[in-house]
Design a protein around this motif. Structure first.
Motif: not given
Length: 108
Positions: A31-59
């Protein structure tokens, strides 16, 4: 009536975050608990939907945008190394999306 449509309560009801500050994820082994820290509206093509980051520096720049775009200000600011989950739902006929980000607090 939409999948995850209840997420809109965070932007529509002033005290909703105080009453529901966390997201819980249950699997067969933990079981995992996650605390909400952010919410907002974006376009459907926003970079937030890219889940393929190779490094933490890219993310990291994307993580910083999660914080600066937010309707709320989280204190203390989460660390992206905690593990982040993003929930998203449609925002009506506008073609935009409403996103909610949460940082892992604990795992059992």
């Amino acid at each position: 009536g939409t999948m995850f449509g209840g997420l809109h309560k965070y932007e529509q009801e002033e005290d909703y975050l105080k009453e529901h500050p966390s997201v819980y994820i249950y699997t067969l082994s933990k079981a995992m608990k996650y605390d909400i820290f952010s919410y907002y509206n974006v376009d459907a093509s926003d970079e937030i939907y890219n889940i393929f980051y190779r490094t933490m520096e890219e993310f990291e720049p994307v993580f910083e945008k999660m914080i600066t775009r937010s309707v709320i200000q989280s204190d203390p600011k989460p660390e992206y190394s905690q593990g982040i989950v993003t929930l998203s739902t449609c925002n009506g006929a506008t073609g935009r999306r409403f996103v909610v980000h949460a940082a892992r607090d604990w795992t059992y």
